[in-house]
Design a protein around this motif. Structure first.
Motif, PDB file in Angstrom:
ATOM      1  N   GLY A  57     -25.178 106.736 -32.536  1.00 45.56           N
ATOM      2  CA  GLY A  57     -24.345 106.422 -33.366  1.00 45.56           C
ATOM      3  C   GLY A  57     -24.530 106.473 -34.978  1.00 45.56           C
ATOM      4  O   GLY A  57     -23.771 106.237 -35.722  1.00 45.56           O
ATOM      5  N   VAL A  58     -25.974 106.766 -35.075  1.00 41.24           N
ATOM      6  CA  VAL A  58     -26.429 106.913 -36.596  1.00 41.24           C
ATOM      7  C   VAL A  58     -26.644 108.485 -36.641  1.00 41.24           C
ATOM      8  O   VAL A  58     -27.422 109.043 -36.171  1.00 41.24           O
ATOM      9  CB  VAL A  58     -27.850 106.058 -36.525  1.00 41.24           C
ATOM     10  N   VAL A  59     -26.258 108.758 -37.990  1.00 40.45           N
ATOM     11  CA  VAL A  59     -26.492 110.082 -38.547  1.00 40.45           C
ATOM     12  C   VAL A  59     -27.782 110.053 -39.502  1.00 40.45           C
ATOM     13  O   VAL A  59     -27.646 109.191 -40.733  1.00 40.45           O
ATOM     14  CB  VAL A  59     -25.340 110.703 -39.232  1.00 40.45           C
ATOM     15  N   ILE A  60     -28.844 110.604 -39.585  1.00 40.99           N
ATOM     16  CA  ILE A  60     -30.120 110.526 -40.285  1.00 40.99           C
ATOM     17  C   ILE A  60     -30.309 111.845 -40.959  1.00 40.99           C
ATOM     18  O   ILE A  60     -30.309 112.978 -40.058  1.00 40.99           O
ATOM     19  CB  ILE A  60     -31.059 110.102 -39.426  1.00 40.99           C
ATOM     20  N   GLY A  61     -30.387 111.993 -42.139  1.00 43.30           N
ATOM     21  CA  GLY A  61     -31.063 113.270 -42.911  1.00 43.30           C
ATOM     22  C   GLY A  61     -32.587 113.012 -43.198  1.00 43.30           C
ATOM     23  O   GLY A  61     -32.957 111.930 -43.562  1.00 43.30           O
ATOM     24  N   ARG A  62     -33.414 114.085 -42.661  1.00 43.22           N
ATOM     25  CA  ARG A  62     -34.674 113.934 -42.972  1.00 43.22           C
ATOM     26  C   ARG A  62     -35.190 115.331 -43.520  1.00 43.22           C
ATOM     27  O   ARG A  62     -34.675 116.522 -43.469  1.00 43.22           O
ATOM     28  CB  ARG A  62     -35.472 113.793 -41.501  1.00 43.22           C
ATOM     29  N   SER A  63     -36.517 115.201 -43.985  1.00 47.47           N
ATOM     30  CA  SER A  63     -36.974 116.339 -44.689  1.00 47.47           C
ATOM     31  C   SER A  63     -37.376 117.108 -43.668  1.00 47.47           C
ATOM     32  O   SER A  63     -38.202 116.585 -42.674  1.00 47.47           O
ATOM     33  CB  SER A  63     -38.323 115.886 -45.484  1.00 47.47           C
ATOM     34  N   ALA A  64     -37.251 118.640 -43.572  1.00 49.46           N
ATOM     35  CA  ALA A  64     -37.716 119.218 -42.492  1.00 49.46           C
ATOM     36  C   ALA A  64     -39.137 119.502 -42.372  1.00 49.46           C
ATOM     37  O   ALA A  64     -39.779 119.653 -41.226  1.00 49.46           O
ATOM     38  CB  ALA A  64     -37.118 120.668 -42.396  1.00 49.46           C
ATOM     39  N   ARG A  65     -39.905 119.511 -43.414  1.00 52.54           N
ATOM     40  CA  ARG A  65     -41.293 119.605 -43.277  1.00 52.54           C
ATOM     41  C   ARG A  65     -42.179 118.357 -43.021  1.00 52.54           C
ATOM     42  O   ARG A  65     -43.070 118.429 -42.351  1.00 52.54           O
ATOM     43  CB  ARG A  65     -41.857 120.294 -44.592  1.00 52.54           C
ATOM     44  N   THR A  66     -41.615 117.406 -43.524  1.00 48.66           N
ATOM     45  CA  THR A  66     -42.360 116.156 -43.485  1.00 48.66           C
ATOM     46  C   THR A  66     -41.906 115.064 -42.542  1.00 48.66           C
ATOM     47  O   THR A  66     -42.354 114.008 -42.000  1.00 48.66           O
ATOM     48  CB  THR A  66     -42.683 115.369 -44.851  1.00 48.66           C
ATOM     49  N   GLY A  67     -40.518 115.286 -42.242  1.00 49.19           N
ATOM     50  CA  GLY A  67     -39.812 114.046 -41.214  1.00 49.19           C
ATOM     51  C   GLY A  67     -39.352 113.143 -42.214  1.00 49.19           C
ATOM     52  O   GLY A  67     -38.693 111.965 -41.254  1.00 49.19           O
ATOM     53  N   ALA A  68     -39.627 112.773 -43.483  1.00 52.03           N
ATOM     54  CA  ALA A  68     -39.388 111.696 -44.243  1.00 52.03           C
ATOM     55  C   ALA A  68     -37.695 111.478 -44.127  1.00 52.03           C
ATOM     56  O   ALA A  68     -37.041 112.545 -44.241  1.00 52.03           O
ATOM     57  CB  ALA A  68     -39.861 111.646 -45.469  1.00 52.03           C
ATOM     58  N   GLU A  69     -37.421 110.370 -43.991  1.00 51.94           N
ATOM     59  CA  GLU A  69     -36.029 109.754 -44.061  1.00 51.94           C
ATOM     60  C   GLU A  69     -35.442 110.104 -45.343  1.00 51.94           C
ATOM     61  O   GLU A  69     -36.096 109.726 -46.411  1.00 51.94           O
ATOM     62  CB  GLU A  69     -35.617 108.717 -43.161  1.00 51.94           C
ATOM     63  N   LEU A  70     -34.180 110.897 -45.737  1.00 51.20           N
ATOM     64  CA  LEU A  70     -33.783 110.703 -46.799  1.00 51.20           C
ATOM     65  C   LEU A  70     -32.502 110.129 -46.934  1.00 51.20           C
ATOM     66  O   LEU A  70     -32.253 109.816 -48.087  1.00 51.20           O
ATOM     67  CB  LEU A  70     -33.124 112.523 -46.914  1.00 51.20           C
ATOM     68  N   TRP A  71     -31.619 109.939 -45.984  1.00 51.98           N
ATOM     69  CA  TRP A  71     -30.365 109.143 -46.070  1.00 51.98           C
ATOM     70  C   TRP A  71     -30.156 108.982 -44.605  1.00 51.98           C
ATOM     71  O   TRP A  71     -30.526 109.511 -43.773  1.00 51.98           O
ATOM     72  CB  TRP A  71     -29.307 109.824 -46.715  1.00 51.98           C
ATOM     73  N   ARG A  72     -29.525 107.995 -44.523  1.00 48.41           N
ATOM     74  CA  ARG A  72     -28.627 107.593 -42.985  1.00 48.41           C
ATOM     75  C   ARG A  72     -27.278 107.165 -43.286  1.00 48.41           C
ATOM     76  O   ARG A  72     -26.732 106.411 -44.413  1.00 48.41           O
ATOM     77  CB  ARG A  72     -29.638 106.802 -42.393  1.00 48.41           C
ATOM     78  N   ARG A  73     -26.280 107.267 -42.135  1.00 49.61           N
ATOM     79  CA  ARG A  73     -25.114 106.688 -42.025  1.00 49.61           C
ATOM     80  C   ARG A  73     -24.852 106.156 -40.702  1.00 49.61           C
ATOM     81  O   ARG A  73     -25.177 106.918 -39.578  1.00 49.61           O
ATOM     82  CB  ARG A  73     -24.219 107.892 -42.294  1.00 49.61           C
ATOM     83  N   ASP A  74     -24.706 104.883 -40.663  1.00 51.90           N
ATOM     84  CA  ASP A  74     -24.317 104.060 -39.381  1.00 51.90           C
ATOM     85  C   ASP A  74     -22.920 103.270 -39.598  1.00 51.90           C
ATOM     86  O   ASP A  74     -22.698 102.560 -38.958  1.00 51.90           O
ATOM     87  CB  ASP A  74     -25.533 103.021 -39.513  1.00 51.90           C
ATOM     88  N   ASP A  75     -22.109 104.272 -40.144  1.00 53.14           N
ATOM     89  CA  ASP A  75     -20.624 103.721 -40.267  1.00 53.14           C
ATOM     90  C   ASP A  75     -19.829 104.614 -39.502  1.00 53.14           C
ATOM     91  O   ASP A  75     -18.504 104.585 -39.466  1.00 53.14           O
ATOM     92  CB  ASP A  75     -20.362 103.702 -41.609  1.00 53.14           C
ATOM     93  N   LEU A  76     -20.132 105.675 -38.873  1.00 49.06           N
ATOM     94  CA  LEU A  76     -19.258 106.474 -38.308  1.00 49.06           C
ATOM     95  C   LEU A  76     -19.177 106.339 -36.656  1.00 49.06           C
ATOM     96  O   LEU A  76     -18.216 106.998 -36.154  1.00 49.06           O
ATOM     97  CB  LEU A  76     -19.732 108.004 -38.463  1.00 49.06           C
ATOM     98  N   GLY A  77     -19.960 105.513 -36.115  1.00 51.49           N
ATOM     99  CA  GLY A  77     -19.743 105.278 -34.470  1.00 51.49           C
ATOM    100  C   GLY A  77     -20.343 106.426 -33.997  1.00 51.49           C
ATOM    101  O   GLY A  77     -20.821 107.434 -34.531  1.00 51.49           O
TER     102      GLY A  77
END
Length: 417
Positions: free
Chosen positions: A309-329
């Protein structure tokens, strides 16, 4: 007084011959190979700018071309209607039909619509008029699964049809078939190169953003990924992923459209849908662990994935988290296009996010009239801000026939985001 017996026999025989000739003429007219092209009578329509929301419902899957037309497929016809944001399918703007060959794939790039046929013919149409731009002979398509009545697979995922752009800007149509791979100049249909191999050992999986043809080769030894020059067909690089199994599946990701202009790929064991992610560039593929699994999608240098239920954006090269959304179910990614990630919530809301920031571009219920939301998504497609989704019955399975699989007579929803 009647005719003499001899003359009567001559008359009867002549009548029989004439009847046979007439029958042959009729059969020839009905069954002989034919081509019927009905060009546009009106002006090329302007591109509409619809607001976010469901536009309409359709009986067949649309391919949005140049932001102005919707192109459809049937067993022996490719045709277009307009405008792109029309509520219903209407009288064709143009139509092209062939007999007895069957339509097996449709691909559009700019204002060129390429149709592929079971008799190996490739026919390119000018989307602005419906006129035939060029014809060419292509490789044998091979045996393809029978499409469902929406023809979504024919227009959204046409087997063996891809486009690559060379460093000089030339658009090359890449056509894969049974034991053969061809490259054509998309502008005029001239064949640029041809590769022949043993049937079943060579196939094109797509094209890269750097102008290469991405293929899987098993003609000599263990399977490997080949990168060919789109202008010449020559192999630039042959690559096997580290610790790769003897046989594997290649799935392009992060593509400009369909499986063309792709920036990454996923390598998986046959029968295992998870796979490992890799980024494509000017050199050898680079491992991208953030792309591992099937719940992650690539947009440029960013990976968007869903989990619990969490949507996460990451850097494709490093895997570092850029943002997350946990409000969408609970959500699932149903379609991706450059600059947009389209997700469907459990309540059948279509949510479109900016993959760079996670910001919401639009959100609305995927419902129209009194249809309701008691359905599951089948195939989906996105282009130019439009999203189309097949609606299947909640308990439908992949082996069900069309009557049991689709929710209703007009199962495809078209929306603007």
């Amino acid at each position: 007084m009647g005719l003499p017996v001899g003359r009567r026999r001559i008359v009867v025989a002549l009548a029989a011959v004439l009847a046979a000739v007439a029958t042959a003429v009729v059969v020839h007219r009905v069954l002989a190979p034919a081509e019927v092209s009905t060009v546009a009578r009106g002006a090329y329509p302007p591109a509409p700018s619809p607001g976010p929301g469901v536009i309409g419902r359709l009986p067949v899957a649309p391919l949005v071309v140049d932001g102005r037309l919707r192109v459809y497929a049937s067993a022996r016809q490719v045709y277009a209607d307009q405008p792109a944001d029309g509520r219903y399918r209407v009288t064709p703007f143009w139509s092209y039909r062939r007999w007895p060959a069957k339509l097996v794939g449709v691909f559009a790039d700019g204002t060129t619509v390429v149709s592929r046929w079971s008799d190996r013919k490739l026919v390119a149409l000018d989307a602005r008029t419906g006129r035939v731009a060029w014809r060419a002979d292509g490789p044998e398509p091979g045996v393809l699964p029978k499409p469902r009545r929406t023809y979504a697979a024919t227009v959204w995922d046409p087997a063996g049809l891809h486009v690559a752009r060379t460093a000089a800007g030339r658009a090359v149509l890449v056509v894969a078939g049974a034991g053969r791979l061809d490259g054509y100049d998309l502008a005029d249909g001239r064949r640029l190169w041809r590769v022949d191999r043993e049937r079943g050992c060579l196939g094109a999986a797509g094209t890269t953003a750097t102008g290469e043809v991405l293929g899987l080769d098993a003609c000599a030894g263990p399977e490997a990924v080949e990168f060919r020059d789109a202008a010449t067909g020559a192999v630039r690089t042959r690559w096997r992923p580290p610790e790769a199994p003897e046989e594997f599946v290649v799935t392009p990701v992060g593509c400009r459209q369909g499986r063309s202009g792709c920036r990454g790929l996923r390598i998986a064991d046959r029968g295992d849908g998870s796979g490992r992610g890799w980024l494509l560039g000017s050199g050898a593929p680079v491992a991208a662990p953030a792309l591992d699994g099937t719940d992650a999608q690539l947009d440029g240098e960013r990976v968007v994935g869903t989990s619990a239920g969490v949507v996460i954006g990451r850097s494709a090269r490093t895997g570092a988290e850029l943002w997350r959304r946990d409000d969408l179910g609970p959500v699932r990614i149903i379609a991706v296009e450059p600059g947009r990630i389209h997700l469907l919530t459990e309540g059948k809301d279509l949510v479109t996010l900016d993959p760079a920031t996670g910001a919401e571009r639009s959100r609305f219920a995927m419902n129209i009239g009194r249809d309701g939301t008691g359905w599951q998504p089948g195939r989906a497609y996105a282009a130019g801000g439009y999203v189309a989704v097949e609606r299947a019955r909640e308990r439908a399975g992949p082996d069900d026939d069309d009557q049991a699989y689709f929710l209703m007579a007009e199962p495809v929803l078209l929306a603007a985001t």
